[in-house]
Design a protein around this motif. Sequence first.
Motif, PDB file in Angstrom:
ATOM      1  N   UNK A   1       0.830  -1.215   0.000  1.00  0.00           N
ATOM      2  CA  UNK A   1       0.000   0.000   0.000  1.00  0.00           C
ATOM      3  C   UNK A   1       0.859   1.257   0.000  1.00  0.00           C
ATOM      4  N   UNK A   2       1.945   1.228   0.761  1.00  0.00           N
ATOM      5  CA  UNK A   2       2.842   2.389   0.783  1.00  0.00           C
ATOM      6  C   UNK A   2       3.599   2.533  -0.528  1.00  0.00           C
ATOM      7  N   UNK A   3       3.921   1.420  -1.161  1.00  0.00           N
ATOM      8  CA  UNK A   3       4.575   1.480  -2.469  1.00  0.00           C
ATOM      9  C   UNK A   3       3.659   2.200  -3.455  1.00  0.00           C
ATOM     10  N   UNK A   4       2.382   1.814  -3.468  1.00  0.00           N
ATOM     11  CA  UNK A   4       1.406   2.487  -4.337  1.00  0.00           C
ATOM     12  C   UNK A   4       1.310   3.973  -4.007  1.00  0.00           C
ATOM     13  N   UNK A   5       1.265   4.269  -2.723  1.00  0.00           N
ATOM     14  CA  UNK A   5       1.160   5.665  -2.274  1.00  0.00           C
ATOM     15  C   UNK A   5       2.324   6.495  -2.811  1.00  0.00           C
ATOM     16  N   UNK A   6       3.532   5.973  -2.690  1.00  0.00           N
ATOM     17  CA  UNK A   6       4.695   6.744  -3.130  1.00  0.00           C
ATOM     18  C   UNK A   6       4.826   6.792  -4.646  1.00  0.00           C
ATOM     19  N   UNK A   7       4.297   5.791  -5.329  1.00  0.00           N
ATOM     20  CA  UNK A   7       4.258   5.872  -6.790  1.00  0.00           C
ATOM     21  C   UNK A   7       3.394   7.056  -7.208  1.00  0.00           C
ATOM     22  N   UNK A   8       2.235   7.184  -6.579  1.00  0.00           N
ATOM     23  CA  UNK A   8       1.354   8.321  -6.883  1.00  0.00           C
ATOM     24  C   UNK A   8       2.010   9.638  -6.498  1.00  0.00           C
ATOM     25  N   UNK A   9       2.698   9.638  -5.371  1.00  0.00           N
ATOM     26  CA  UNK A   9       3.352  10.861  -4.917  1.00  0.00           C
ATOM     27  C   UNK A   9       4.468  11.282  -5.874  1.00  0.00           C
ATOM     28  N   UNK A  10       5.259  10.320  -6.337  1.00  0.00           N
ATOM     29  CA  UNK A  10       6.327  10.618  -7.298  1.00  0.00           C
ATOM     30  C   UNK A  10       5.723  11.146  -8.593  1.00  0.00           C
ATOM     31  N   UNK A  11       4.688  10.486  -9.093  1.00  0.00           N
ATOM     32  CA  UNK A  11       4.054  10.934 -10.334  1.00  0.00           C
ATOM     33  C   UNK A  11       3.493  12.344 -10.199  1.00  0.00           C
ATOM     34  N   UNK A  12       2.846  12.629  -9.077  1.00  0.00           N
ATOM     35  CA  UNK A  12       2.281  13.962  -8.864  1.00  0.00           C
ATOM     36  C   UNK A  12       3.381  15.020  -8.815  1.00  0.00           C
ATOM     37  N   UNK A  13       4.466  14.729  -8.104  1.00  0.00           N
ATOM     38  CA  UNK A  13       5.573  15.687  -8.003  1.00  0.00           C
ATOM     39  C   UNK A  13       6.237  15.902  -9.365  1.00  0.00           C
ATOM     40  N   UNK A  14       6.373  14.823 -10.144  1.00  0.00           N
ATOM     41  CA  UNK A  14       6.958  14.952 -11.478  1.00  0.00           C
ATOM     42  C   UNK A  14       6.101  15.842 -12.372  1.00  0.00           C
ATOM     43  N   UNK A  15       4.794  15.653 -12.319  1.00  0.00           N
ATOM     44  CA  UNK A  15       3.901  16.462 -13.145  1.00  0.00           C
ATOM     45  C   UNK A  15       3.937  17.929 -12.716  1.00  0.00           C
ATOM     46  N   UNK A  16       3.962  18.166 -11.413  1.00  0.00           N
ATOM     47  CA  UNK A  16       4.046  19.546 -10.914  1.00  0.00           C
ATOM     48  C   UNK A  16       5.366  20.189 -11.345  1.00  0.00           C
ATOM     49  N   UNK A  17       6.459  19.442 -11.224  1.00  0.00           N
ATOM     50  CA  UNK A  17       7.772  19.951 -11.603  1.00  0.00           C
ATOM     51  C   UNK A  17       7.806  20.296 -13.090  1.00  0.00           C
ATOM     52  N   UNK A  18       7.265  19.413 -13.903  1.00  0.00           N
ATOM     53  CA  UNK A  18       7.219  19.648 -15.351  1.00  0.00           C
ATOM     54  C   UNK A  18       6.391  20.900 -15.663  1.00  0.00           C
ATOM     55  N   UNK A  19       5.235  21.049 -15.003  1.00  0.00           N
ATOM     56  CA  UNK A  19       4.392  22.222 -15.206  1.00  0.00           C
ATOM     57  C   UNK A  19       5.132  23.496 -14.824  1.00  0.00           C
ATOM     58  N   UNK A  20       5.799  23.492 -13.661  1.00  0.00           N
ATOM     59  CA  UNK A  20       6.497  24.685 -13.193  1.00  0.00           C
ATOM     60  C   UNK A  20       7.654  25.057 -14.118  1.00  0.00           C
ATOM     61  N   UNK A  21       8.375  24.062 -14.625  1.00  0.00           N
ATOM     62  CA  UNK A  21       9.460  24.353 -15.562  1.00  0.00           C
ATOM     63  C   UNK A  21       8.926  24.946 -16.860  1.00  0.00           C
ATOM     64  N   UNK A  22       7.805  24.402 -17.328  1.00  0.00           N
ATOM     65  CA  UNK A  22       7.181  24.939 -18.538  1.00  0.00           C
ATOM     66  C   UNK A  22       6.753  26.391 -18.311  1.00  0.00           C
TER      67      UNK A  22
END
Length: 71
Positions: free
Chosen positions: A40-61
Amino acid sequence: MKLFSKKKNPEAELLLNEIQRTKIALEAAYSNFENVVDPDLIDCYIYEVNAAQKRYKFLLKRAKELDALLP
């Protein structure tokens, strides 16, 4: 000779701070992901990594767009 500091755009300054905060959050999410064993925590952190990556990509753009708008 007096040196003048260049005033930064407040929006650009805020954007740089958000990029830095997101980068730290992304590093933390990666670290947490690497150190958990519960599925369950593995799934949680997968979602957290994906969310942070998308936010980072948006901010860089957004930073690139803002840079293009500045003289």
